[in-house]
Design a protein around this motif. Structure first.
Motif, PDB file in Angstrom:
ATOM      1  N   ILE A  30       1.346   0.292  40.120  1.00  0.00           N
ATOM      2  CA  ILE A  30       2.357  -0.754  40.094  1.00  0.00           C
ATOM      3  C   ILE A  30       3.702  -0.029  40.064  1.00  0.00           C
ATOM      4  N   ASP A  31       4.427  -0.112  41.147  1.00  0.00           N
ATOM      5  CA  ASP A  31       5.756   0.497  41.209  1.00  0.00           C
ATOM      6  C   ASP A  31       6.661  -0.327  40.295  1.00  0.00           C
ATOM      7  N   SER A  32       7.013   0.236  39.159  1.00  0.00           N
ATOM      8  CA  SER A  32       7.669  -0.550  38.118  1.00  0.00           C
ATOM      9  C   SER A  32       9.160  -0.745  38.333  1.00  0.00           C
ATOM     10  N   HIS A  33       9.688  -0.229  39.466  1.00  0.00           N
ATOM     11  CA  HIS A  33      11.140  -0.350  39.650  1.00  0.00           C
ATOM     12  C   HIS A  33      11.505   0.001  41.083  1.00  0.00           C
ATOM     13  N   VAL A  60      -0.243  -1.307  44.575  1.00  0.00           N
ATOM     14  CA  VAL A  60      -0.900  -2.622  44.554  1.00  0.00           C
ATOM     15  C   VAL A  60       0.065  -3.747  44.203  1.00  0.00           C
ATOM     16  N   ALA A  61       1.181  -3.416  43.556  1.00  0.00           N
ATOM     17  CA  ALA A  61       2.170  -4.419  43.178  1.00  0.00           C
ATOM     18  C   ALA A  61       3.466  -3.705  42.832  1.00  0.00           C
ATOM     19  N   SER A  62       4.526  -4.490  42.710  1.00  0.00           N
ATOM     20  CA  SER A  62       5.809  -3.879  42.375  1.00  0.00           C
ATOM     21  C   SER A  62       6.633  -4.810  41.499  1.00  0.00           C
ATOM     22  N   VAL A  63       7.612  -4.213  40.827  1.00  0.00           N
ATOM     23  CA  VAL A  63       8.590  -4.939  40.024  1.00  0.00           C
ATOM     24  C   VAL A  63       9.936  -4.831  40.729  1.00  0.00           C
ATOM     25  N   TYR A  64      10.505  -5.972  41.064  1.00  0.00           N
ATOM     26  CA  TYR A  64      11.799  -6.020  41.744  1.00  0.00           C
ATOM     27  C   TYR A  64      12.912  -5.969  40.701  1.00  0.00           C
ATOM     28  N   LEU A  65      13.852  -5.043  40.869  1.00  0.00           N
ATOM     29  CA  LEU A  65      14.997  -4.911  39.977  1.00  0.00           C
ATOM     30  C   LEU A  65      16.283  -5.281  40.697  1.00  0.00           C
ATOM     31  N   GLU A  66      17.147  -5.956  39.973  1.00  0.00           N
ATOM     32  CA  GLU A  66      18.403  -6.432  40.532  1.00  0.00           C
ATOM     33  C   GLU A  66      19.321  -5.297  40.960  1.00  0.00           C
ATOM     34  N   THR A  67      20.131  -5.574  41.982  1.00  0.00           N
ATOM     35  CA  THR A  67      21.282  -4.733  42.329  1.00  0.00           C
ATOM     36  C   THR A  67      22.494  -5.616  42.624  1.00  0.00           C
ATOM     37  N   GLN A  68      22.454  -6.847  42.131  1.00  0.00           N
ATOM     38  CA  GLN A  68      23.473  -7.849  42.436  1.00  0.00           C
ATOM     39  C   GLN A  68      23.566  -8.100  43.937  1.00  0.00           C
ATOM     40  N   PHE A 288       7.260   9.005  24.018  1.00  0.00           N
ATOM     41  CA  PHE A 288       6.866   7.597  24.000  1.00  0.00           C
ATOM     42  C   PHE A 288       5.359   7.381  24.027  1.00  0.00           C
ATOM     43  N   GLY A 289       4.608   8.335  24.570  1.00  0.00           N
ATOM     44  CA  GLY A 289       3.180   8.132  24.766  1.00  0.00           C
ATOM     45  C   GLY A 289       2.917   7.347  26.035  1.00  0.00           C
ATOM     46  N   VAL A 290       1.725   7.484  26.585  1.00  0.00           N
ATOM     47  CA  VAL A 290       1.433   6.868  27.873  1.00  0.00           C
ATOM     48  C   VAL A 290       1.456   5.347  27.815  1.00  0.00           C
ATOM     49  N   ASP A 291       1.183   4.760  26.650  1.00  0.00           N
ATOM     50  CA  ASP A 291       1.139   3.306  26.555  1.00  0.00           C
ATOM     51  C   ASP A 291       2.518   2.668  26.500  1.00  0.00           C
ATOM     52  N   ARG A 292       3.564   3.506  26.454  1.00  0.00           N
ATOM     53  CA  ARG A 292       4.929   2.975  26.536  1.00  0.00           C
ATOM     54  C   ARG A 292       5.710   3.603  27.689  1.00  0.00           C
ATOM     55  N   CYS A 293       4.997   4.207  28.625  1.00  0.00           N
ATOM     56  CA  CYS A 293       5.630   4.778  29.817  1.00  0.00           C
ATOM     57  C   CYS A 293       5.052   4.143  31.066  1.00  0.00           C
ATOM     58  N   MET A 294       5.883   3.990  32.087  1.00  0.00           N
ATOM     59  CA  MET A 294       5.435   3.455  33.370  1.00  0.00           C
ATOM     60  C   MET A 294       6.174   4.178  34.493  1.00  0.00           C
ATOM     61  N   MET A 295       5.453   4.445  35.568  1.00  0.00           N
ATOM     62  CA  MET A 295       6.023   5.192  36.685  1.00  0.00           C
ATOM     63  C   MET A 295       6.786   4.260  37.629  1.00  0.00           C
ATOM     64  N   GLU A 296       7.871   4.760  38.166  1.00  0.00           N
ATOM     65  CA  GLU A 296       8.712   3.985  39.081  1.00  0.00           C
ATOM     66  C   GLU A 296       9.110   4.840  40.280  1.00  0.00           C
ATOM     67  N   SER A 297       9.370   4.165  41.416  1.00  0.00           N
ATOM     68  CA  SER A 297       9.908   4.896  42.565  1.00  0.00           C
ATOM     69  C   SER A 297      11.432   4.899  42.572  1.00  0.00           C
ATOM     70  N   ALA A 328      -4.183   5.731  34.134  1.00  0.00           N
ATOM     71  CA  ALA A 328      -4.200   4.282  34.356  1.00  0.00           C
ATOM     72  C   ALA A 328      -3.024   3.615  33.644  1.00  0.00           C
ATOM     73  N   ALA A 329      -2.740   4.048  32.422  1.00  0.00           N
ATOM     74  CA  ALA A 329      -1.609   3.481  31.682  1.00  0.00           C
ATOM     75  C   ALA A 329      -0.293   3.813  32.377  1.00  0.00           C
ATOM     76  N   LEU A 330      -0.126   5.047  32.770  1.00  0.00           N
ATOM     77  CA  LEU A 330       1.129   5.493  33.369  1.00  0.00           C
ATOM     78  C   LEU A 330       1.409   4.814  34.701  1.00  0.00           C
ATOM     79  N   PHE A 331       0.376   4.685  35.534  1.00  0.00           N
ATOM     80  CA  PHE A 331       0.596   4.235  36.908  1.00  0.00           C
ATOM     81  C   PHE A 331       0.460   2.729  37.102  1.00  0.00           C
ATOM     82  N   HIS A 332      -0.222   2.032  36.169  1.00  0.00           N
ATOM     83  CA  HIS A 332      -0.244   0.579  36.326  1.00  0.00           C
ATOM     84  C   HIS A 332      -0.394  -0.202  35.020  1.00  0.00           C
ATOM     85  N   GLY A 333      -1.069   0.351  34.042  1.00  0.00           N
ATOM     86  CA  GLY A 333      -1.398  -0.427  32.861  1.00  0.00           C
ATOM     87  C   GLY A 333      -0.197  -0.871  32.046  1.00  0.00           C
ATOM     88  N   THR A 334       0.718   0.042  31.761  1.00  0.00           N
ATOM     89  CA  THR A 334       1.880  -0.310  30.953  1.00  0.00           C
ATOM     90  C   THR A 334       2.760  -1.319  31.672  1.00  0.00           C
TER      91      THR A 334
END
Length: 347
Positions: A30-33, A60-68, A288-297, A328-334
């Motif tokens: 999940i691309d978190s950003h 598999v999914a992404s999070v859209y972040l604002e840029t105004q 932070f540990g893996v359960d509070r980290c997420m990977m972004e592009s 799993a936590a880093l790349f999509h779970g968190t």
């Protein structure tokens, strides 16, 4: 899809490295950003993002972040960000149809809100939840603030100074928290005390620190950058003591870090990226540990320094020794948990 034959100098790596072999190709991501926008200096829209997604990594999914981007041109200024939320929700609906492949682009949406307006943001938040009830998950207000002018040449919308210290910010932030929405924080490492104070004041808020906490080391020599890293690392561990703060790992292609990849014309491969980025990535995961980290592009801004394929290869290479559950936590779970993205179980 046709790409321009020349790229703006600030995004010259955007298409580099598509011929690299894909490391760990089966890891669901999940691309978190990431962002979508159409501006004179760069167009990066759904077709561009899908071309990157289809280059090999299993997004598999992404999070859209604002840029105004795509803000409304009329109506009350406080409500104009609804235009971008409508746009992102339309993109998400298109991708949810399956007509554009398996990736659920913009499965979660983080919009813009000027929290300095205090209680005045309430209507914006309620309208956003009405417009995109299945996807609107939070807001971001970039609060980058630096005493030098160096970083501002890379920032499309220059933030006002002292956003988080303004009188209206915390009342506006409280409106976000009351609705169960997240807050994405974008700032430099020397501003992290503001984030610590905010998290302490609102212990039940969900705060997501963008871009590894952005160590600001532009235009510095090696010794000065080493000093920045020591201060950055200490600050990040202090931030991580607040259990309501999460960390996005990425944004390392931005010029602020002082790596100077954006100045190069030769393609930059994942191994060189991984070597340079490793101390910062490992600091975040250790703190932070893996359960509070997420990977972004952080695409396309990170395209200044890295192609989409090498970027994800570099992040995978850095954590290659992690267990399957940690990956799993880093790349999509968190990301799925924080942004409430409901996806089917992965094969």
């Amino acid at each position: 899809m046709k790409h321009p034959t020349t790229m703006p100098t600030t995004h010259r790596q955007l298409f580099a490295g598509r011929d690299e072999p894909i490391l760990d190709p089966d890891i669901p991501i999940i691309d978190s950003h990431h962002h979508l926008f159409d501006r004179p200096a760069l167009r990066y829209m759904l077709d561009d993002y899908l071309a990157d997604v289809r280059a090999g990594h299993r997004i598999v999914a992404s999070v859209y972040l604002e840029t105004q981007a795509f803000a409304r041109l009329d109506g009350p200024a406080v409500l104009r960000p609804l235009g971008e939320i409508e746009f992102a929700n339309g993109v998400a609906a298109m991708c949810a149809s399956g007509a554009y492949g398996d990736c659920r682009v913009a499965a979660a949406i983080v919009g813009y809100a000027d929290l300095r307006l205090g209680d005045g943001v309430a209507e914006l938040l309620d309208r956003a939840l009405e417009l995109a009830p299945e996807r609107f998950r939070g807001v971001r207000q970039v609060s980058i603030d630096d005493p030098t002018e160096s970083p501002y040449r890379f920032i499309t919308h220059r933030p006002p100074r002292g956003i988080m210290k303004s009188a209206g910010f915390r009342p506006g932030f409280e409106q976000v928290v009351k609705r169960g929405l997240t807050f994405d924080a974008a700032m430099f490492h020397h501003q992290l005390q503001d984030l610590i104070d905010l998290a302490d004041a609102f212990p039940y808020a969900t705060i997501v620190l963008n871009h590894c906490g952005h160590a600001m080391a532009m235009d510095m020599d090696e010794q000065a950058r080493a000093d920045v890293f020591r201060n950055y690392r200490e600050s990040m561990f202090e931030v991580a003591r607040r259990p309501n703060i999460y960390c996005k790992i990425g944004g390392l292609g931005m010029p602020f870090w002082g790596f100077r990849f954006e100045e190069r014309d030769d393609p930059i491969g994942y191994q060189e990226l991984a070597t340079t980025w490793r101390p910062y990535v490992e600091t975040c995961i250790e703190a932070f540990g893996v359960d509070r980290c997420m990977m972004e592009s952080n695409y396309p801004p990170d395209g200044r320094s890295s192609g989409f394929v090498p970027l994800w290869n570099a992040l995978k290479h850095i954590v290659r020794g992690a267990s399957s559950s940690e990956k799993a936590a880093l790349f999509h779970g968190t990301a799925a948990r924080v942004y409430r993205i409901d996806l089917p179980e992965f094969d």
